[in-house]
Scaffold this active site. Structure first.
Site, PDB file in Angstrom:
ATOM      1  N   GLU A 358       0.403  17.430  38.280  1.00  0.00           N
ATOM      2  CA  GLU A 358       0.444  18.210  39.512  1.00  0.00           C
ATOM      3  C   GLU A 358       0.179  19.680  39.217  1.00  0.00           C
ATOM      4  O   GLU A 358      -0.395  20.393  40.033  1.00  0.00           O
ATOM      5  CB  GLU A 358       1.795  18.034  40.209  1.00  0.00           C
ATOM      6  N   HIS A 389       3.747  -3.672  22.187  1.00  0.00           N
ATOM      7  CA  HIS A 389       3.332  -5.024  22.546  1.00  0.00           C
ATOM      8  C   HIS A 389       2.509  -5.027  23.829  1.00  0.00           C
ATOM      9  O   HIS A 389       2.388  -6.064  24.485  1.00  0.00           O
ATOM     10  CB  HIS A 389       4.563  -5.920  22.688  1.00  0.00           C
ATOM     11  N   LYS A 513      -1.106  13.696  53.354  1.00  0.00           N
ATOM     12  CA  LYS A 513       0.024  13.808  54.286  1.00  0.00           C
ATOM     13  C   LYS A 513      -0.471  14.039  55.710  1.00  0.00           C
ATOM     14  O   LYS A 513       0.025  13.436  56.667  1.00  0.00           O
ATOM     15  CB  LYS A 513       0.934  14.970  53.877  1.00  0.00           C
TER      16      LYS A 513
END
Length: 550
Positions: A358, A389, A513
């Site tokens: 950000e 793994h 938004k």
């Protein structure tokens, strides 16, 4: 118009590019260590409780000198000093950047617009401490007179990731009689699962929203309010005993039903992703207690002072920032792995994703011009040994250059049983083995010497030369956590300064938004939304159809 040359036109940048292509085209760590027997000790920086080994990086003394020249030419130290002075270095929002003031000692003087902000910081910390002590002791009770045993923090972004990460990191220091949960996702399932087994009479909600208008947070807070009132007979007076606010909007806090005496403030010179050592950390302070919280702040301050005063190359955040620039801009790395060998740091990399991506996920410079160089990397990773793994295969034998940070501790937490403590050596054996394997690999001749059939030799060869930083401390304590976070905060700052970007705004989160507010009526009411592209319009129509299927 500025006469300052573009970053990639600076002679210091050109020198690094020439160095990468000419002097050091194919660095080999085996050769670098063979040529310099003292490399393992020379390429170590110590700050506070952290021992930072960068000897397994694809650099020489010349590389480091050239990188330091780039830092000097781009004014990293000047911008750093301006930040600590409280100047408005967040240029797009015209704000000071003073998260470092959150951990300043009481007698410090740090001014914003001529006002010393340190007394305000400590007034809020003292208020937090008083409240945390009341909850922890049982003095603070809920509406029915029962003590609080559950604390639910409702926030998003920096109001969630920081305290949630730190709570997991410091679980060994928490009051185990308290249950802490964190809700951030506007998906109702998040809140449902957080409260489904809790007793409303024993539950405290902390609502973290500076403006008290953040849509995800207020939506969840409103639903939590309904859950509480349903469980306590609908008495509106219960809200004031079960909700507190981390906000500056007293009017909206009061409208919600929260007593503004239980509103904890923070300031616009603290960015969300840098805020959990402010009032945003109230949930953590309740969990670990005010004394431990202040120990964590002390850890932050150790690295703040180091970053402010240490000279290159012994300045750890500067060094790590420069290494990131080296790999991203000159050696083609696109991502950076952070691999803590501690289960308690399970959310640490997610926290760093916000901090780094950000902050430095920008494509225009501070003057608004498109950048012509790489900026922030993709940050990713999980705790060891799980990743071994999963994706370590790609790091070892894939085609991508992925610098990695390994973070480990010499001692496990005290509360483990002796049998579980014994597993720590196995964990750390993997920690050290992986950095060795990544650095030095396994040559075809070494594979053949083990009697491997020739057709399998290429498959079992490890080319090595995968760069890593090793960060080692005695144990994970509140102070060490603060040191680690500040180390990465300032590393991110260094890179943003070199790239000439504003690391303290986040306009990239806004467009989605705005569009979501326009789209929502189409989902809830079936309303037409003008301006939707054909793909999104078709998806919205499909969504509405699927909603009706039972």
């Amino acid at each position: 118009m500025s006469d300052t040359p573009k970053l990639n036109q600076r002679p210091e940048w050109t020198a690094l590019a020439d160095h990468a292509k000419g002097t050091l085209p194919h660095p080999d760590l085996r050769e670098l260590f063979a040529q310099d027997p003292g490399r393992a000790e020379r390429y170590v920086v110590r700050v506070g409780d952290l021992r930072i080994d960068y000897s397994k990086h694809l650099v020489t003394d010349e590389t480091l000198a050239l990188l330091q020249e780039l830092a000097a030419a781009t004014g990293v130290s000047g911008l750093r000093d301006a930040m600590f002075r409280g100047e408005r270095i967040n240029i797009t929002e015209d704000r000071a950047v003073l998260h470092t003031a959150l951990r300043a000692p009481r007698d410090a003087v740090i001014e914003v617009d001529g006002e010393n902000v340190v007394p305000q910081v400590h007034a809020v910390l003292d208020k937090m401490a008083g409240f945390a002590d009341r909850v922890r002791s049982g003095e603070w009770t809920g509406h029915t007179g029962r003590r609080i045993r559950n604390v639910v923090n409702i926030g998003i972004g920096g109001s969630d990731l920081g305290p949630a990460m730190a709570y997991e990191a410091l679980r060994a220091f928490t009051d185990r009689s308290l249950t802490l949960r964190f809700v951030s996702n506007v998906d109702g399932a998040d809140l449902h699962e957080a409260v489904r087994d809790l007793d409303p009479a024993e539950t405290l909600f902390i609502i973290a929203s500076k403006t008290f208008t953040t849509i995800e947070t207020i939506t969840n807070a409103t639903s939590a309010r309904s859950w509480l009132l349903d469980g306590l007979g609908g008495d509106e007076k219960a809200v004031a005993k079960h909700f507190v606010a981390l906000s500056t909007n007293a009017e909206k806090v009061a409208d919600f039903g929260i007593d503004t005496a239980n509103m904890f403030e923070f300031w616009d010179w603290v960015g969300g992703r840098y805020s959990f050592d402010s009032a945003i950390g109230l949930s953590l302070m309740i969990a670990i207690g005010p004394d431990r919280f202040r120990e964590m702040l002390d850890g932050f301050r150790i690295v703040d002072e180091h970053f402010r005063n240490a000279e290159a190359p012994a300045n750890a955040p500067l060094l790590l920032g420069l290494l990131g620039v080296w790999y991203g801009d000159f050696l083609g790395a696109q991502s950076h792995a952070v691999l803590p060998y501690s289960h308690y740091l399970s959310k640490f990399t997610a926290y760093l994703q916000q901090l780094d991506m950000e902050s430095n996920g920008k494509s225009v410079d501070r003057e608004g011009n498109p950048v012509q160089w790489q900026t922030g990397p993709v940050v990713w990773g999980t705790p060891g040994t799980n990743g071994q793994h999963a994706y370590y295969q790609l790091i070892h034998q894939g085609t991508k250059l992925i610098p990695a940070d390994f973070i480990g501790f010499a001692r496990p937490v005290d509360e483990l049983s002796e049998e579980l403590k014994a597993q720590h050596d196995l964990l750390m054996a993997n920690f050290f083995a992986q950095t060795q394997a990544l650095a030095f690999g396994k040559t075809p001749d070494e594979v053949r010497a083990e009697g491997v059939p020739e057709e399998l030799v290429p498959h079992k060869t490890f080319r090595g030369n995968h760069p890593t930083t090793t960060v080692l401390a005695a144990e994970l304590t509140p102070s060490v956590l603060g040191q680690l976070i500040a180390l990465y905060e300032h590393k991110v700052f260094v890179q943003g300064a070199i790239w000439n970007i504003d690391s303290f705004d986040q306009w990239g989160v806004e467009l989605g938004k705005v569009l979501a507010k326009r789209v929502e009526p189409a989902l809830t009411e079936g309303a037409d939304v003008p301006g939707l592209d054909p793909s999104t319009a078709a998806l919205v129509a499909a969504y509405r159809e699927l909603k009706e299927v039972h």
